[in-house]
Design a protein around this motif. Sequence first.
Motif, PDB file in Angstrom:
ATOM      1  N   ALA A 165      -2.694 -14.989   8.422  1.00 31.73           N
ATOM      2  CA  ALA A 165      -2.230 -14.043   8.877  1.00 31.73           C
ATOM      3  C   ALA A 165      -2.173 -12.577   9.077  1.00 31.73           C
ATOM      4  O   ALA A 165      -2.351 -12.277  10.111  1.00 31.73           O
ATOM      5  CB  ALA A 165      -0.325 -14.351   8.765  1.00 31.73           C
ATOM      6  N   ALA A 166      -2.622 -11.896   8.252  1.00 29.94           N
ATOM      7  CA  ALA A 166      -2.977 -10.630   8.105  1.00 29.94           C
ATOM      8  C   ALA A 166      -4.190  -9.821   9.074  1.00 29.94           C
ATOM      9  O   ALA A 166      -4.111  -9.473   9.188  1.00 29.94           O
ATOM     10  CB  ALA A 166      -2.962 -10.043   6.723  1.00 29.94           C
ATOM     11  N   ALA A 167      -5.205 -11.399   9.304  1.00 32.12           N
ATOM     12  CA  ALA A 167      -5.862 -10.365  10.231  1.00 32.12           C
ATOM     13  C   ALA A 167      -5.968 -10.651  11.274  1.00 32.12           C
ATOM     14  O   ALA A 167      -6.767 -10.734  12.514  1.00 32.12           O
ATOM     15  CB  ALA A 167      -7.199 -12.285  10.143  1.00 32.12           C
ATOM     16  N   GLU A 168      -4.572 -12.084  11.770  1.00 34.98           N
ATOM     17  CA  GLU A 168      -4.064 -11.693  13.485  1.00 34.98           C
ATOM     18  C   GLU A 168      -3.048 -11.288  13.617  1.00 34.98           C
ATOM     19  O   GLU A 168      -2.516 -11.017  15.105  1.00 34.98           O
ATOM     20  CB  GLU A 168      -4.836 -13.465  13.288  1.00 34.98           C
ATOM     21  CG  GLU A 168      -3.467 -13.794  12.621  1.00 34.98           C
ATOM     22  CD  GLU A 168      -3.511 -15.808  13.028  1.00 34.98           C
ATOM     23  OE1 GLU A 168      -2.585 -15.931  14.227  1.00 34.98           O
ATOM     24  OE2 GLU A 168      -3.947 -16.000  12.179  1.00 34.98           O
ATOM     25  N   ASP A 227      -2.624  -4.851  -1.064  1.00 41.99           N
ATOM     26  CA  ASP A 227      -3.654  -4.169  -0.700  1.00 41.99           C
ATOM     27  C   ASP A 227      -4.604  -5.286  -0.519  1.00 41.99           C
ATOM     28  O   ASP A 227      -5.353  -4.942   0.872  1.00 41.99           O
ATOM     29  CB  ASP A 227      -4.186  -3.559  -2.004  1.00 41.99           C
ATOM     30  CG  ASP A 227      -5.728  -2.843  -1.781  1.00 41.99           C
ATOM     31  OD1 ASP A 227      -5.227  -2.452  -0.794  1.00 41.99           O
ATOM     32  OD2 ASP A 227      -7.058  -2.737  -2.475  1.00 41.99           O
ATOM     33  N   GLU A 228      -4.784  -6.794  -1.013  1.00 37.29           N
ATOM     34  CA  GLU A 228      -5.733  -7.480   0.036  1.00 37.29           C
ATOM     35  C   GLU A 228      -5.473  -8.440   1.518  1.00 37.29           C
ATOM     36  O   GLU A 228      -6.442  -8.649   2.421  1.00 37.29           O
ATOM     37  CB  GLU A 228      -6.084  -9.397  -0.611  1.00 37.29           C
ATOM     38  CG  GLU A 228      -4.719  -9.362  -0.978  1.00 37.29           C
ATOM     39  CD  GLU A 228      -3.509  -9.115  -2.246  1.00 37.29           C
ATOM     40  OE1 GLU A 228      -3.712 -10.144  -3.277  1.00 37.29           O
ATOM     41  OE2 GLU A 228      -4.103  -8.041  -2.487  1.00 37.29           O
ATOM     42  N   HIS A 229      -4.173  -7.437   1.986  1.00 38.30           N
ATOM     43  CA  HIS A 229      -3.077  -8.001   3.351  1.00 38.30           C
ATOM     44  C   HIS A 229      -4.022  -6.533   4.227  1.00 38.30           C
ATOM     45  O   HIS A 229      -4.725  -6.659   5.068  1.00 38.30           O
ATOM     46  CB  HIS A 229      -1.989  -8.439   3.275  1.00 38.30           C
ATOM     47  CG  HIS A 229      -1.820  -9.564   2.346  1.00 38.30           C
ATOM     48  ND1 HIS A 229      -1.018  -9.112   1.431  1.00 38.30           N
ATOM     49  CD2 HIS A 229      -2.544 -10.992   2.227  1.00 38.30           C
ATOM     50  CE1 HIS A 229      -0.752 -10.257   0.761  1.00 38.30           C
ATOM     51  NE2 HIS A 229      -1.691 -11.092   1.077  1.00 38.30           N
ATOM     52  N   PHE A 230      -3.863  -5.602   3.270  1.00 45.42           N
ATOM     53  CA  PHE A 230      -4.003  -4.854   4.087  1.00 45.42           C
ATOM     54  C   PHE A 230      -5.292  -3.987   4.813  1.00 45.42           C
ATOM     55  O   PHE A 230      -5.844  -3.710   5.849  1.00 45.42           O
ATOM     56  CB  PHE A 230      -3.545  -2.822   3.510  1.00 45.42           C
ATOM     57  CG  PHE A 230      -2.247  -2.481   3.404  1.00 45.42           C
ATOM     58  CD1 PHE A 230      -1.072  -3.540   3.985  1.00 45.42           C
ATOM     59  CD2 PHE A 230      -1.640  -2.529   1.998  1.00 45.42           C
ATOM     60  CE1 PHE A 230       0.170  -3.334   3.584  1.00 45.42           C
ATOM     61  CE2 PHE A 230      -0.748  -2.475   1.149  1.00 45.42           C
ATOM     62  CZ  PHE A 230       0.660  -2.767   2.572  1.00 45.42           C
ATOM     63  N   GLU A 231      -6.235  -4.905   3.860  1.00 45.96           N
ATOM     64  CA  GLU A 231      -7.422  -4.639   3.970  1.00 45.96           C
ATOM     65  C   GLU A 231      -7.999  -5.634   5.026  1.00 45.96           C
ATOM     66  O   GLU A 231      -9.240  -5.484   5.885  1.00 45.96           O
ATOM     67  CB  GLU A 231      -8.752  -5.602   3.375  1.00 45.96           C
ATOM     68  CG  GLU A 231     -10.076  -4.928   2.587  1.00 45.96           C
ATOM     69  CD  GLU A 231     -10.703  -5.445   0.776  1.00 45.96           C
ATOM     70  OE1 GLU A 231     -12.041  -5.306   0.978  1.00 45.96           O
ATOM     71  OE2 GLU A 231     -10.007  -6.871   0.861  1.00 45.96           O
ATOM     72  N   ALA A 261       0.181   1.447  -2.457  1.00 44.43           N
ATOM     73  CA  ALA A 261      -1.653   0.709  -2.266  1.00 44.43           C
ATOM     74  C   ALA A 261      -1.376   0.821  -1.337  1.00 44.43           C
ATOM     75  O   ALA A 261      -3.152   1.270  -1.291  1.00 44.43           O
ATOM     76  CB  ALA A 261      -1.567  -0.811  -2.632  1.00 44.43           C
ATOM     77  N   LEU A 262      -0.601   1.080  -0.524  1.00 49.49           N
ATOM     78  CA  LEU A 262      -1.335   1.373   1.117  1.00 49.49           C
ATOM     79  C   LEU A 262      -1.939   3.032   1.433  1.00 49.49           C
ATOM     80  O   LEU A 262      -2.745   3.399   1.569  1.00 49.49           O
ATOM     81  CB  LEU A 262      -0.685   1.002   2.028  1.00 49.49           C
ATOM     82  CG  LEU A 262      -0.800   1.654   3.895  1.00 49.49           C
ATOM     83  CD1 LEU A 262      -2.266   1.068   3.461  1.00 49.49           C
ATOM     84  CD2 LEU A 262       0.504   1.117   4.546  1.00 49.49           C
ATOM     85  N   ARG A 263      -0.880   3.480   0.435  1.00 44.73           N
ATOM     86  CA  ARG A 263      -1.553   4.685   0.122  1.00 44.73           C
ATOM     87  C   ARG A 263      -2.380   5.363  -0.849  1.00 44.73           C
ATOM     88  O   ARG A 263      -3.181   6.578  -0.374  1.00 44.73           O
ATOM     89  CB  ARG A 263       0.126   5.597  -0.168  1.00 44.73           C
ATOM     90  CG  ARG A 263       0.299   7.586  -0.103  1.00 44.73           C
ATOM     91  CD  ARG A 263       1.106   7.549  -0.791  1.00 44.73           C
ATOM     92  NE  ARG A 263       2.712   7.305  -0.480  1.00 44.73           N
ATOM     93  CZ  ARG A 263       3.260   6.611  -0.525  1.00 44.73           C
ATOM     94  NH1 ARG A 263       3.438   5.492  -2.222  1.00 44.73           N
ATOM     95  NH2 ARG A 263       4.396   6.185   0.560  1.00 44.73           N
TER      96      ARG A 263
END
Length: 422
Positions: A251-254, A270-274, A296-298
Amino acid sequence: MVDRPRMDEADPLSWMREQMPVLRTLGAAGEPLAGTTVGVASHLEPSTGFFIETLHEAGAEVLATASQADSTHDDVVDHLDSLERVETFADASMDDDALDAAHRRLLDREPELLLDDGAELVVKAHDDVSDVAGAVRAAAEQTTSGVSRVEAMADADRLRVPVYRVNHTPMKHQFDNVHGTGESALTNIAMITNTIIAGRTVVVAGYGYVGKGVARKARDLGAETVVTEIDPRKALKARMDGHRVVPMAEAAAEGDLFVTATGNCRVIRDEHFERMPDEAMLANVGHMDVELDLDALRERAVEVTETDQGITRYHLPDGRRLDVLARGRLVNLTGPFSQGHPAAVMDTTFGAMFVAGRDLADGPVPEPGVHDLPDDLDREVAELELDAMGIDIDSPTDLQSAYLDSWDREGTLEAWEQGDWD
């Protein structure tokens, strides 16, 4: 029907009194809480203010605090402090540490009854710092995350008081969680960002009652809805309700808009933000601000800016920008324009909390542990709401009541038809 009071523009609670007839009715029914000291933790916005005012009208001495930082309205606090037998332990400037200290000052006053949000007071009353649980007669909890906390305390044999899980009543689940959070979350997201929901891909993490409400309302507004879950039954429910169900990594990619509603931590990390697209927006309606891994995002970002009120933009090394709304806190309560749930929805929730408190203060209390709110109390709130809306419903006949109470239903009908009825 309950008479509607006139509104006073100088009074921060005047609109709530107009919109919350269940509380008006309960507050006008004598003083069942006279002589009871009640500790209240909730978001100190206008609807909570009217709830506290209603407890006061019912005779209680009320000690009120916020359940989270950033959702306190100082005009509401000022109004409450002007009332006799009401004292507040919060202001809008408090951070998490200051609010924790305020909770402990409230508990030092040894309230007999706790009406809680997120189990903030119940947990602190039992810890090694305050340990004032012995002074507490009973408690009621209005949130999903708070119920899970007190259930965990009971499982660990740490809970020393009875707690009504008001959150688990039909009135709370079906109205506050589904309609209140679902509608107010999307309303505040749209107001903060000045964007439209229709045509976007909205990813909802968690399909409990809150997630169900967010996903349903988003789809009704024209969004494509995607749900992520860890519970196979809730995932199946989401699919049968018409939402696409995939893992968060997919879902993260779309997603254009991500809304977490799990009550858990590090749901988006983090792996989703990527994998997220440029200008994806992230919001949280779970109880605590730990569902988005902002540390992680920061760390991943090369720059962090405030693009507008309530929007924190994280600039990533590859040029993508991710926008976090309301700093990852409850978007419907801590955004720059937030008013919390609609008043009509909070009317039934606080109505249920009121009757829970009335029952616990007035009669014998259950054994320590987590208990359902008695069904007749939940029905009382529903009946008050229907009355306020001018809606009449049918009552069962004597035969219908006997039929439903009987295991020998055919025999019951035969006895009725033959006149052999006792």
